[in-house]
Design an enzyme around this catalytic site. Structure first.
Site, PDB file in Angstrom:
ATOM      1  N   LYS A  11       0.877  -1.272  -0.412  1.00 54.91           N
ATOM      2  CA  LYS A  11      -0.069   0.438   0.023  1.00 54.91           C
ATOM      3  C   LYS A  11       0.748   0.813   0.047  1.00 54.91           C
ATOM      4  CE  LYS A  11      -3.801  -2.162   2.564  1.00 54.91           C
ATOM      5  NZ  LYS A  11      -4.310  -2.921   4.062  1.00 54.91           N
ATOM      6  N   TYR A  51     -12.268  -2.905  -1.267  1.00 54.29           N
ATOM      7  CA  TYR A  51     -12.589  -2.644  -0.225  1.00 54.29           C
ATOM      8  C   TYR A  51     -14.187  -3.107   0.036  1.00 54.29           C
ATOM      9  CZ  TYR A  51      -7.996  -3.000   0.725  1.00 54.29           C
ATOM     10  OH  TYR A  51      -6.594  -2.901   1.372  1.00 54.29           O
ATOM     11  N   ASN A 114      -1.501  -0.168   7.765  1.00 51.25           N
ATOM     12  CA  ASN A 114      -0.624  -1.684   7.995  1.00 51.25           C
ATOM     13  C   ASN A 114       0.051  -2.135   6.564  1.00 51.25           C
ATOM     14  OD1 ASN A 114      -2.952  -2.363   6.371  1.00 51.25           O
ATOM     15  ND2 ASN A 114      -4.197  -3.616   7.637  1.00 51.25           N
ATOM     16  N   HIS A 117      -1.950  -5.416   1.528  1.00 45.53           N
ATOM     17  CA  HIS A 117      -3.172  -5.824   1.718  1.00 45.53           C
ATOM     18  C   HIS A 117      -2.586  -8.268   0.887  1.00 45.53           C
ATOM     19  CE1 HIS A 117      -6.623  -7.602  -0.391  1.00 45.53           C
ATOM     20  NE2 HIS A 117      -5.965  -7.869  -0.907  1.00 45.53           N
ATOM     21  N   GLU A 128      -9.569 -10.852  -7.673  1.00 46.02           N
ATOM     22  CA  GLU A 128      -9.009  -9.632  -7.155  1.00 46.02           C
ATOM     23  C   GLU A 128      -7.396 -10.227  -8.266  1.00 46.02           C
ATOM     24  OE1 GLU A 128      -7.132 -10.488  -3.487  1.00 46.02           O
ATOM     25  OE2 GLU A 128      -9.354  -9.712  -2.531  1.00 46.02           O
TER      26      GLU A 128
HETATM   27  O1  CDP Z   1      -6.522  -6.892   5.203  1.00 47.40           O
HETATM   28  P1  CDP Z   1      -6.768  -7.334   6.300  1.00 47.40           P
HETATM   29  O2  CDP Z   1      -7.425  -8.459   5.116  1.00 47.40           O
HETATM   30  O3  CDP Z   1      -6.102  -7.552   6.980  1.00 47.40           O
HETATM   31  O4  CDP Z   1      -7.972  -6.522   6.575  1.00 47.40           O
HETATM   32  P2  CDP Z   1      -9.657  -6.373   6.371  1.00 47.40           P
HETATM   33  O5  CDP Z   1     -10.509  -7.082   8.312  1.00 47.40           O
HETATM   34  O6  CDP Z   1     -10.451  -7.029   5.240  1.00 47.40           O
HETATM   35  O7  CDP Z   1      -9.604  -4.956   6.758  1.00 47.40           O
HETATM   36  C1  CDP Z   1      -9.497  -4.264   4.956  1.00 47.40           C
HETATM   37  C2  CDP Z   1      -7.857  -2.844   5.460  1.00 47.40           C
HETATM   38  O8  CDP Z   1      -9.371  -2.186   6.402  1.00 47.40           O
HETATM   39  C3  CDP Z   1      -7.227  -3.086   6.841  1.00 47.40           C
HETATM   40  O9  CDP Z   1      -6.208  -3.891   5.752  1.00 47.40           O
HETATM   41  C4  CDP Z   1      -6.948  -2.079   7.015  1.00 47.40           C
HETATM   42  O10 CDP Z   1      -6.353  -0.759   6.391  1.00 47.40           O
HETATM   43  C5  CDP Z   1      -7.718  -0.953   7.139  1.00 47.40           C
HETATM   44  N1  CDP Z   1      -8.864  -1.227   8.460  1.00 47.40           N
HETATM   45  C6  CDP Z   1      -9.254  -0.174   8.757  1.00 47.40           C
HETATM   46  O11 CDP Z   1      -8.574   0.729   8.950  1.00 47.40           O
HETATM   47  N2  CDP Z   1      -9.392  -0.335  10.676  1.00 47.40           N
HETATM   48  C7  CDP Z   1      -9.874  -1.495  10.331  1.00 47.40           C
HETATM   49  N3  CDP Z   1     -10.781  -1.620  12.202  1.00 47.40           N
HETATM   50  C8  CDP Z   1     -10.020  -3.043  10.632  1.00 47.40           C
HETATM   51  C9  CDP Z   1      -9.246  -2.379   8.839  1.00 47.40           C
HETATM   52 MG    MG Z   2      -9.197  -8.067   4.090  1.00 45.83          MG
END
Ligand code: CDP
Ligand code: MG
Length: 151
Positions: A11, A51, A114, A117, A128
């Site tokens: 990212k 997303y 973080n 992805h 994707e």
């Molecule tokens: O990226 P990952 O699949 O581990 O997590 P996700 O639950 O699918 O969430 C997608 C992305 O949303 C995360 O990687 C974060 O960048 C963002 N996110 C956030 O900003 N705040 C949260 N409370 C949860 C997710």
């Molecule tokens: Mg995810």
């Protein structure tokens, strides 16, 4: 074992911090192969589609701001168990929960920055990858032939 392909994005925070090489080398040294790579700035439309499962959540708008804020390095990585191996190396979504030795555990502090992805499941990977790569932009490695010795 048949190889899988997974979609990875470094990212904008990772690209801006100069962490592409560090992150990619962690994937490469497992034996995963680069099947596709491109650097692009995500449009808000593409980010919202990518997303889409998080649409309506409190962090959705700020997530779109974040992932469209600069260049993203998009990778298709291929190899046996690629989806699970990439998720393991990424670490937990919340960096404070991510183990030391994982990308998020070692290089990130906050869930909203973080770094990376990775497709969560086979179903996600299959929708994707075509979002970012055409078939002609992907290299297929020979996991039954000489490339199997790489991992
Ligand atoms: O990226 P990952 O699949 O581990 O997590 P996700 O639950 O699918 O969430 C997608 C992305 O949303 C995360 O990687 C974060 O960048 C963002 N996110 C956030 O900003 N705040 C949260 N409370 C949860 C997710
Ligand atoms: Mg995810």
């Amino acid at each position: 074992m048949p190889a899988e392909t997974t979609l990875v994005m470094i990212k904008p925070d990772g690209v801006k911090r100069g962490l592409c090489g560090e992150i990619l080398s962690r994937f490469e040294r497992t034996g995963l192969k680069i099947a596709g790579v491109k650097l692009l700035i995500l449009s808000r439309e593409l980010a919202a589609e990518h997303y889409g499962e998080h649409s309506g959540k409190h962090f959705f708008d700020s997530l779109l701001d974040y992932v469209t804020s600069g260049p993203t390095l998009v990778l298709a990585l291929e190899g046996p168990n690629a989806i699970a191996v990439v998720r393991k190396l990424m670490g937990s979504t919340r960096p404070e929960d991510a183990a030391t030795g994982t990308i998020r555990g070692d290089f990130a502090l906050n869930v909203d920055k973080n770094l990376i992805h990775g497709s969560e499941h086979d179903f996600d990977a299959k929708r994707e990858i075509p979002r970012f790569f055409t078939n002609s932009e992907l290299i297929r490695w020979d996991w039954n032939g000489e490339d199997k010795d790489a991992a």
